[in-house]
Write a protein that holds these residues in place. Structure first.
Motif, PDB file in Angstrom:
ATOM      1  N   GLY A 274     -10.294   8.245   1.706  1.00 58.85           N
ATOM      2  CA  GLY A 274      -9.665   8.858   0.546  1.00 58.85           C
ATOM      3  C   GLY A 274      -8.275   8.337   0.249  1.00 58.85           C
ATOM      4  N   ILE A 275      -7.961   7.144   0.736  1.00 59.17           N
ATOM      5  CA  ILE A 275      -6.641   6.559   0.523  1.00 59.17           C
ATOM      6  C   ILE A 275      -6.593   5.912  -0.863  1.00 59.17           C
ATOM      7  CG2 ILE A 275      -5.025   4.780   1.310  1.00 59.17           C
ATOM      8  CD1 ILE A 275      -6.102   5.239   4.148  1.00 59.17           C
ATOM      9  N   ASP A 291      12.754   7.243   0.312  1.00 63.38           N
ATOM     10  CA  ASP A 291      12.796   8.094   1.504  1.00 63.38           C
ATOM     11  C   ASP A 291      11.512   7.933   2.315  1.00 63.38           C
ATOM     12  OD1 ASP A 291      15.310   9.114   0.952  1.00 63.38           O
ATOM     13  OD2 ASP A 291      14.537  10.900  -0.062  1.00 63.38           O
ATOM     14  N   ALA A 292      10.387   7.948   1.609  1.00 63.70           N
ATOM     15  CA  ALA A 292       9.102   7.805   2.303  1.00 63.70           C
ATOM     16  C   ALA A 292       8.977   6.428   2.927  1.00 63.70           C
ATOM     17  CB  ALA A 292       7.955   8.057   1.326  1.00 63.70           C
ATOM     18  N   ILE A 329       4.391  -1.207  -2.763  1.00 63.62           N
ATOM     19  CA  ILE A 329       2.968  -0.873  -2.730  1.00 63.62           C
ATOM     20  C   ILE A 329       2.788   0.248  -1.718  1.00 63.62           C
ATOM     21  CG2 ILE A 329       0.635  -1.726  -2.294  1.00 63.62           C
ATOM     22  CD1 ILE A 329       1.650  -4.532  -2.972  1.00 63.62           C
ATOM     23  N   MET A 330       2.414   1.428  -2.203  1.00 64.39           N
ATOM     24  CA  MET A 330       2.385   2.622  -1.353  1.00 64.39           C
ATOM     25  C   MET A 330       0.963   3.186  -1.265  1.00 64.39           C
ATOM     26  SD  MET A 330       5.585   3.318  -0.359  1.00 64.39           S
ATOM     27  CE  MET A 330       6.070   5.054  -0.348  1.00 64.39           C
ATOM     28  N   ALA A 331       0.571   3.546  -0.044  1.00 64.13           N
ATOM     29  CA  ALA A 331      -0.737   4.144   0.206  1.00 64.13           C
ATOM     30  C   ALA A 331      -0.577   5.648   0.394  1.00 64.13           C
ATOM     31  CB  ALA A 331      -1.376   3.520   1.438  1.00 64.13           C
ATOM     32  N   LYS A 332      -1.463   6.409  -0.232  1.00 66.14           N
ATOM     33  CA  LYS A 332      -1.381   7.872  -0.189  1.00 66.14           C
ATOM     34  C   LYS A 332      -2.705   8.444   0.314  1.00 66.14           C
ATOM     35  CE  LYS A 332       0.710   9.971  -3.579  1.00 66.14           C
ATOM     36  NZ  LYS A 332       0.994  10.535  -4.938  1.00 66.14           N
ATOM     37  N   ARG A 333      -2.602   9.455   1.164  1.00 66.86           N
ATOM     38  CA  ARG A 333      -3.788  10.180   1.649  1.00 66.86           C
ATOM     39  C   ARG A 333      -3.466  11.664   1.716  1.00 66.86           C
ATOM     40  NH1 ARG A 333      -6.275  12.358   6.031  1.00 66.86           N
ATOM     41  NH2 ARG A 333      -4.387  12.161   7.295  1.00 66.86           N
ATOM     42  N   TYR A 337       2.334  10.124   0.960  1.00 66.87           N
ATOM     43  CA  TYR A 337       2.368   8.702   1.275  1.00 66.87           C
ATOM     44  C   TYR A 337       2.343   8.510   2.786  1.00 66.87           C
ATOM     45  CZ  TYR A 337       3.448   7.577  -3.580  1.00 66.87           C
ATOM     46  OH  TYR A 337       3.387   7.424  -4.941  1.00 66.87           O
ATOM     47  N   ILE A 338       1.549   7.526   3.217  1.00 60.41           N
ATOM     48  CA  ILE A 338       1.381   7.297   4.658  1.00 60.41           C
ATOM     49  C   ILE A 338       1.737   5.873   5.077  1.00 60.41           C
ATOM     50  CG2 ILE A 338      -0.395   9.065   4.898  1.00 60.41           C
ATOM     51  CD1 ILE A 338      -2.450   6.696   4.878  1.00 60.41           C
ATOM     52  N   ALA A 339       1.893   4.945   4.117  1.00 55.98           N
ATOM     53  CA  ALA A 339       2.205   3.556   4.450  1.00 55.98           C
ATOM     54  C   ALA A 339       2.732   2.859   3.205  1.00 55.98           C
ATOM     55  CB  ALA A 339       0.970   2.821   4.982  1.00 55.98           C
TER      56      ALA A 339
END
Length: 450
Positions: A274-275, A291-292, A329-333, A337-339
């Motif tokens: 689900g990313i 910040d993230a 480029i940001m990954a969200k789950r 955001y997680i990466a």
């Protein structure tokens, strides 16, 4: 009649704030400084129309060694020779701009007790106009350079010498080829380069330094340093070249069938839980995003290197000054955001720089740093993606080996002779390795860039 040499003066800048950004950028970016890359133009157009940026890296390897290229040389035919990294001159390289270099200083990422002391050289003509410059630092260590000279330092110390301080002509923490001898478009080249050479020699004596090092050089700069008696050193990186692809699927069509299936599987698995992925640049960037990302950067960097180089303030500073040159480029789950992977947008190149994550997911590093970077470059007409230093695992992802160059000069004649012998053998090894690695690219016979 021999023309009279121009009257020039040279200054040492302990901070880039001592020179206006327009004056520095006239040297760093020349007549193209007002031009924007096609990527930046497209992003500006999207912002003006209210449209969203399409959703679809130094990025160091996060996967295991088992992800190294597994092709056999028999599977692929050698592709046509590609230019060296330094041959692809970016007309709008973000790293030598006043905004980028000054952000490093203002944020405390360099200067103070960091071991990077700014000593930039600036040459002015008789009218006081800047005609030449060089990004320069006195170094108290060899960290953050990506051209490793720890063996030289250790040998010199064993012989009773002091290797530090040394002079470093570079962009800190940035293994990307860019001009280091910055000349105004109308500058008297020979006279200005001679003035910069004199300034280097004077500074080396003043700090009682052991050596001068210029890293990630363009062909023109490499030739100038070689002509001045510097020793040349080669290394390699892995870059993606856009061979006229309109989409990622066009790129995949050039790969051998088995390799194509592997890349598709990696992309599916990277986003399987689900990313989702966001491209953030220009006005879409916020301090909350930084910040993230900084949390990712600190978590990953602290585990790998001990102390990451860039401060939180650096990201806020570039956010203020060059947001259109940034791609985050940001990954969200599950709503957070997680990466993330940070890249910079040049005139013809996307430069992947930093990566971090607070959750581990198979192939997510590859997706954000390599595949999403290719997607963005193709969507915005960029010719190349540089995904940072090192990483033979990039070969299987469509990145090809290219050479990078540095130049070195040593005050001690004995150390210079020993290093010269070592570098001759090292260059031969790099040449051999590049030829061998080229056979492991995933392209089908007769296809691919070149």
């Amino acid at each position: 009649m021999t023309p009279k040499p121009p009257s020039l003066s040279i200054e040492v800048l302990t901070s880039l704030s001592e020179v206006p950004a327009t004056e520095w950028d006239r040297l760093a970016l020349g007549p193209r400084k007002a031009e924007k890359s096609c990527a930046a133009k497209a992003l500006d157009a999207a912002a003006e129309s209210g449209a969203e940026v399409p959703v679809e890296s130094e990025c160091e390897p996060a996967e295991s060694a088992s992800q190294a290229p597994d092709s056999s040389p028999e599977e692929a035919e050698s592709l046509p020779e590609l230019p060296e990294s330094a041959s692809e001159i970016d007309p709008d390289n973000p790293f030598i701009s006043h905004a980028f270099l000054n952000a490093l200083e203002e944020s405390g990422s360099v200067g103070g007790r960091t071991g990077w002391t700014p000593l930039h050289l600036l040459v002015r003509d008789a009218g006081g106009h800047p005609v030449g410059a060089m990004p320069l630092y006195a170094k108290a260590h060899s960290r953050g350079e990506y051209v490793f000279d720890h063996a030289f330092a250790e040998a010199y110390h064993r012989a009773g010498g002091h290797y530090y301080p040394k002079l470093q002509i570079s962009v800190p923490f940035t293994p990307a080829t860019a001009r280091k001898i910055l000349l105004a478009p109308d500058a008297p080249e020979a006279a200005v380069t001679a003035a910069l050479a004199t300034g280097l020699d004077t500074l080396l004596g003043r700090i009682e330094g052991s050596s001068i090092h210029a890293t990630f050089l363009t062909p023109a700069d490499r030739a100038r340093f070689e002509a001045a008696g510097y020793l040349l050193r080669s290394d390699q990186q892995f870059h993606f070249f856009n061979a006229g692809y309109a989409s990622f699927d066009d790129f995949l069509a050039d790969l051998a069938s088995r390799k194509r299936k592997v890349l598709k599987r990696e992309r599916r698995e990277a986003l399987a839980e689900g990313i989702t992925v966001d491209w953030l640049t220009g006005p879409s960037l916020t301090e909350a995003h930084w910040d993230a990302f900084f949390a990712f950067y600190m978590d990953t960097g602290s585990r790998k290197w001990g102390t990451p180089y860039l401060t939180r303030a650096f990201f806020s500073r570039i956010h203020e000054t060059i947001p259109e040159r940034i791609l985050l480029i940001m990954a969200k789950r599950a709503g957070r955001y997680i990466a993330g992977a940070l890249s910079f947008i040049g005139g013809n190149t996307l430069y992947g720089r930093n990566w971090g994550a607070i959750e581990h997911h198979p192939f997510l590093h590859f997706e954000l740093c390599y595949y999403q970077a290719i997607d963005f470059a193709l969507a915005h007409g960029l010719r190349r993606v540089e995904a940072g230093a090192q990483g033979e695992h990039k070969l299987a992802r469509g990145y090809r080996p290219v050479k990078t160059w540095s130049a070195h000069r040593f005050a001690d004649a004995g150390l210079a002779r020993a290093v010269a012998d070592y570098l001759r053998r090292e260059r031969h090894h790099v040449d051999q390795a590049q030829d061998e690695l080229e056979a492991f690219t995933p392209f089908r016979r007769g296809t691919g860039p070149g």
